[in-house]
Write a protein that holds these residues in place. Sequence first.
Motif, PDB file in Angstrom:
ATOM      1  N   LEU A 127       0.900  -1.297  -0.179  1.00 39.18           N
ATOM      2  CA  LEU A 127       0.050  -0.145  -0.028  1.00 39.18           C
ATOM      3  C   LEU A 127       0.972   1.284   0.179  1.00 39.18           C
ATOM      4  CD1 LEU A 127      -3.287   0.521   0.070  1.00 39.18           C
ATOM      5  CD2 LEU A 127      -2.851   0.911   2.562  1.00 39.18           C
ATOM      6  N   TYR A 128       0.708   2.106  -1.085  1.00 38.92           N
ATOM      7  CA  TYR A 128       1.362   3.276  -1.106  1.00 38.92           C
ATOM      8  C   TYR A 128       0.397   4.577  -1.112  1.00 38.92           C
ATOM      9  CZ  TYR A 128       5.084   0.105  -2.426  1.00 38.92           C
ATOM     10  OH  TYR A 128       5.963  -1.176  -2.375  1.00 38.92           O
ATOM     11  N   THR A 129       0.837   5.764  -0.594  1.00 36.23           N
ATOM     12  CA  THR A 129      -0.276   6.877  -0.421  1.00 36.23           C
ATOM     13  C   THR A 129       0.634   8.128  -0.811  1.00 36.23           C
ATOM     14  OG1 THR A 129       0.025   6.951   1.999  1.00 36.23           O
ATOM     15  CG2 THR A 129      -1.621   5.558   1.017  1.00 36.23           C
ATOM     16  N   SER A 130      -0.096   9.089  -1.045  1.00 32.27           N
ATOM     17  CA  SER A 130       0.370  10.429  -1.077  1.00 32.27           C
ATOM     18  C   SER A 130      -0.631  11.502  -1.125  1.00 32.27           C
ATOM     19  CB  SER A 130       1.388  10.731  -2.167  1.00 32.27           C
ATOM     20  OG  SER A 130       1.845  12.019  -2.285  1.00 32.27           O
ATOM     21  N   ASN A 131      -0.560  12.733  -0.833  1.00 23.16           N
ATOM     22  CA  ASN A 131      -1.445  13.757  -1.015  1.00 23.16           C
ATOM     23  C   ASN A 131      -0.742  14.558  -2.343  1.00 23.16           C
ATOM     24  OD1 ASN A 131      -3.393  13.522   0.879  1.00 23.16           O
ATOM     25  ND2 ASN A 131      -1.722  14.557   2.279  1.00 23.16           N
ATOM     26  N   TYR A 132      -1.868  14.836  -3.390  1.00 26.05           N
ATOM     27  CA  TYR A 132      -1.400  15.332  -4.732  1.00 26.05           C
ATOM     28  C   TYR A 132      -2.195  16.386  -5.042  1.00 26.05           C
ATOM     29  CZ  TYR A 132      -0.596  15.864  -9.712  1.00 26.05           C
ATOM     30  OH  TYR A 132      -0.329  16.491 -10.766  1.00 26.05           O
ATOM     31  N   SER A 133      -1.594  17.630  -5.259  1.00 26.46           N
ATOM     32  CA  SER A 133      -2.173  19.037  -5.565  1.00 26.46           C
ATOM     33  C   SER A 133      -2.233  18.938  -7.159  1.00 26.46           C
ATOM     34  CB  SER A 133      -1.501  20.107  -4.943  1.00 26.46           C
ATOM     35  OG  SER A 133      -2.308  21.274  -5.167  1.00 26.46           O
ATOM     36  N   CYS A 134      -3.260  19.325  -7.976  1.00 28.69           N
ATOM     37  CA  CYS A 134      -3.226  19.444  -9.066  1.00 28.69           C
ATOM     38  C   CYS A 134      -2.631  20.878  -9.482  1.00 28.69           C
ATOM     39  CB  CYS A 134      -4.317  19.258  -9.900  1.00 28.69           C
ATOM     40  SG  CYS A 134      -4.538  19.670 -11.655  1.00 28.69           S
ATOM     41  N   ALA A 182      -6.234  12.727  -2.466  1.00 28.35           N
ATOM     42  CA  ALA A 182      -5.476  11.819  -1.640  1.00 28.35           C
ATOM     43  C   ALA A 182      -5.467  10.394  -2.374  1.00 28.35           C
ATOM     44  CB  ALA A 182      -6.356  11.564  -0.355  1.00 28.35           C
ATOM     45  N   LEU A 183      -4.205  10.175  -2.927  1.00 34.58           N
ATOM     46  CA  LEU A 183      -3.754   9.010  -3.619  1.00 34.58           C
ATOM     47  C   LEU A 183      -3.472   7.711  -2.879  1.00 34.58           C
ATOM     48  CD1 LEU A 183      -1.592  10.513  -6.220  1.00 34.58           C
ATOM     49  CD2 LEU A 183      -3.802  10.738  -6.287  1.00 34.58           C
ATOM     50  N   THR A 184      -4.177   6.548  -3.215  1.00 32.32           N
ATOM     51  CA  THR A 184      -3.754   5.166  -2.562  1.00 32.32           C
ATOM     52  C   THR A 184      -3.573   4.315  -3.775  1.00 32.32           C
ATOM     53  OG1 THR A 184      -5.371   5.996  -0.749  1.00 32.32           O
ATOM     54  CG2 THR A 184      -4.679   3.579  -1.002  1.00 32.32           C
ATOM     55  N   ILE A 185      -2.417   3.839  -3.893  1.00 32.57           N
ATOM     56  CA  ILE A 185      -2.030   2.782  -4.584  1.00 32.57           C
ATOM     57  C   ILE A 185      -1.912   1.337  -3.972  1.00 32.57           C
ATOM     58  CG2 ILE A 185      -0.368   1.981  -6.569  1.00 32.57           C
ATOM     59  CD1 ILE A 185      -0.085   4.629  -7.262  1.00 32.57           C
ATOM     60  N   GLU A 186      -2.645   0.335  -4.447  1.00 30.52           N
ATOM     61  CA  GLU A 186      -2.803  -0.860  -3.640  1.00 30.52           C
ATOM     62  C   GLU A 186      -2.250  -2.183  -4.873  1.00 30.52           C
ATOM     63  OE1 GLU A 186      -5.261  -3.869  -0.992  1.00 30.52           O
ATOM     64  OE2 GLU A 186      -6.056  -2.040  -2.009  1.00 30.52           O
ATOM     65  N   GLU A 187      -1.232  -2.801  -4.238  1.00 26.33           N
ATOM     66  CA  GLU A 187      -0.643  -3.961  -5.036  1.00 26.33           C
ATOM     67  C   GLU A 187      -1.428  -5.225  -4.838  1.00 26.33           C
ATOM     68  OE1 GLU A 187       3.547  -6.042  -6.196  1.00 26.33           O
ATOM     69  OE2 GLU A 187       3.442  -4.844  -4.454  1.00 26.33           O
ATOM     70  N   GLU A 188      -2.311  -5.893  -5.762  1.00 24.25           N
ATOM     71  CA  GLU A 188      -2.871  -6.885  -5.403  1.00 24.25           C
ATOM     72  C   GLU A 188      -2.817  -8.155  -6.259  1.00 24.25           C
ATOM     73  OE1 GLU A 188      -7.185  -5.672  -5.118  1.00 24.25           O
ATOM     74  OE2 GLU A 188      -6.641  -4.028  -5.845  1.00 24.25           O
ATOM     75  N   LYS A 189      -1.648  -9.064  -5.654  1.00 21.16           N
ATOM     76  CA  LYS A 189      -1.210 -10.104  -6.807  1.00 21.16           C
ATOM     77  C   LYS A 189      -0.810  -9.530  -8.375  1.00 21.16           C
ATOM     78  CE  LYS A 189      -3.499 -13.728  -4.186  1.00 21.16           C
ATOM     79  NZ  LYS A 189      -4.596 -14.609  -4.275  1.00 21.16           N
ATOM     80  N   LEU A 192      -2.691  -3.820  -9.999  1.00 22.08           N
ATOM     81  CA  LEU A 192      -2.367  -2.666  -9.304  1.00 22.08           C
ATOM     82  C   LEU A 192      -3.530  -1.654  -9.351  1.00 22.08           C
ATOM     83  CD1 LEU A 192       1.264  -1.364 -10.494  1.00 22.08           C
ATOM     84  CD2 LEU A 192       0.630  -2.062  -7.894  1.00 22.08           C
ATOM     85  N   SER A 193      -3.901  -1.060  -8.202  1.00 18.89           N
ATOM     86  CA  SER A 193      -5.182  -0.254  -8.421  1.00 18.89           C
ATOM     87  C   SER A 193      -5.034   1.122  -7.596  1.00 18.89           C
ATOM     88  CB  SER A 193      -6.373  -0.966  -7.441  1.00 18.89           C
ATOM     89  OG  SER A 193      -6.853  -2.170  -8.040  1.00 18.89           O
ATOM     90  N   LEU A 194      -5.415   2.293  -8.058  1.00 17.86           N
ATOM     91  CA  LEU A 194      -5.077   3.424  -7.688  1.00 17.86           C
ATOM     92  C   LEU A 194      -6.770   4.158  -7.560  1.00 17.86           C
ATOM     93  CD1 LEU A 194      -3.925   6.309  -7.252  1.00 17.86           C
ATOM     94  CD2 LEU A 194      -4.043   6.570  -9.769  1.00 17.86           C
ATOM     95  N   ARG A 195      -6.777   4.687  -6.166  1.00 15.91           N
ATOM     96  CA  ARG A 195      -8.038   5.556  -5.767  1.00 15.91           C
ATOM     97  C   ARG A 195      -7.453   6.847  -5.483  1.00 15.91           C
ATOM     98  NH1 ARG A 195      -8.221   0.905  -2.477  1.00 15.91           N
ATOM     99  NH2 ARG A 195      -7.953   2.310  -0.511  1.00 15.91           N
ATOM    100  N   TYR A 196      -8.246   7.757  -5.981  1.00 19.90           N
ATOM    101  CA  TYR A 196      -7.792   9.158  -5.903  1.00 19.90           C
ATOM    102  C   TYR A 196      -9.069  10.128  -5.494  1.00 19.90           C
ATOM    103  CZ  TYR A 196      -9.129   8.856 -11.089  1.00 19.90           C
ATOM    104  OH  TYR A 196      -9.505   8.597 -12.237  1.00 19.90           O
ATOM    105  N   PRO A 197      -9.620   9.966  -4.361  1.00 22.91           N
ATOM    106  CA  PRO A 197     -10.652  10.997  -4.007  1.00 22.91           C
ATOM    107  C   PRO A 197     -10.075  12.291  -3.867  1.00 22.91           C
ATOM    108  CG  PRO A 197     -10.053   9.666  -2.227  1.00 22.91           C
ATOM    109  CD  PRO A 197      -9.349   9.224  -3.264  1.00 22.91           C
ATOM    110  N   ARG A 198     -10.831  13.664  -4.230  1.00 27.16           N
ATOM    111  CA  ARG A 198     -10.672  14.554  -3.601  1.00 27.16           C
ATOM    112  C   ARG A 198     -10.743  15.077  -2.265  1.00 27.16           C
ATOM    113  NH1 ARG A 198     -12.895  18.982  -7.928  1.00 27.16           N
ATOM    114  NH2 ARG A 198     -12.076  20.716  -6.413  1.00 27.16           N
ATOM    115  N   THR A 199      -9.822  15.976  -1.785  1.00 30.00           N
ATOM    116  CA  THR A 199      -9.860  16.134  -0.375  1.00 30.00           C
ATOM    117  C   THR A 199     -10.048  17.910  -0.216  1.00 30.00           C
ATOM    118  OG1 THR A 199      -7.576  16.116  -0.179  1.00 30.00           O
ATOM    119  CG2 THR A 199      -8.659  13.966   0.370  1.00 30.00           C
ATOM    120  N   ASP A 200      -9.853  18.483  -1.237  1.00 25.21           N
ATOM    121  CA  ASP A 200      -9.950  19.924  -0.970  1.00 25.21           C
ATOM    122  C   ASP A 200     -11.289  20.485  -0.773  1.00 25.21           C
ATOM    123  OD1 ASP A 200     -11.044  21.238  -3.846  1.00 25.21           O
ATOM    124  OD2 ASP A 200      -9.925  19.425  -4.093  1.00 25.21           O
TER     125      ASP A 200
END
Length: 308
Positions: free
Chosen positions: A39-46, A54-61, A64-72
């Motif tokens: 599991l890898y994460t980071s905040n990212y400002s466009c 709020a970026l979340t990258i998950e490795e699943e066998k 690879l999945s990326l979730r990126y909800p806005r938090t501003d």
Amino acid sequence: MDAELERLIDALIEETSCYNCGMPFSIEASELDLEDDELYTSNYSCPGCEAVYALTIEEEKQKLSLRYPRTDENAPEETITPFQSFRKEALQRQSHPVKDLIEGYTELNAALALLSQNRKRIVKACETLDKEGIGDPSEGFERRVHTDVHNYMASAYSFNEILENVKPNLPTGGPVETAFETYEDERKVITGLRTYAQHQFTIPISFSVISGGDAEDYSTTITVDLEDVDTIESDIERYPPDGYAYGADWHYKEVENDYIDIESQINLHYEAAAELVKIIAEYAEETREDEIKDYRESVRFTSKQDGE
């Protein structure tokens, strides 16, 4: 994370854009924080609109999945969290070191195939002239020849544009450099005629009998009088006095006669283009054999997975 995973994550992020302004994400895998083993994460400002994710990258066998909800504070309410998910095999293909080389070569080879088709039409027309003579060709025949010559010049232009676009991804040095030089020499006349046709909307071709020096050694072919194309009047104010950006001499100085043998020039141009494409493929296989083999295997594996 290891180099391979970093490359795959970078490829995954490249597929993602800010859904507020459309700007592609510009954050690298090395900038992410490791939260867990997979599991890898980071905040990212466009940088385009300052939307915050709020970026979340998950490795699943095998994925690879990326979730990126806005938090501003201006973020809309999200019923479904935006996400991307790809098989690792697809990302391996997308991010492979020779992907651009293979795709560039494939595009170039397709352009060469079109060039070949148009060349064959010119050769066939000249064979017809040799067989039937130039006494009184039909209007339909003349119209077809004009169209075929125009189409070859247009496809030659397209081939060169594609070559310039993919050139940064192609191998250089060794025999490739020599093949490029030969191609550049042989395309000059064709480029000149293409430029002339762009501005005058036609190429002033004729059907001519050319002697080879012996009374019985002659051929019937398509020609253009050199003096008919060594000036482009429409561009006299924008370019040098002869209307060509590099000067007419740059295009035609190697023409030995007072006419251009269209069939001969097309053959020389096509042969140089075909040799260049052939040598690029051979040199790439020689210098990057293992990477190309690995890419082909990844493509076959991805296609097999897609079909299941």
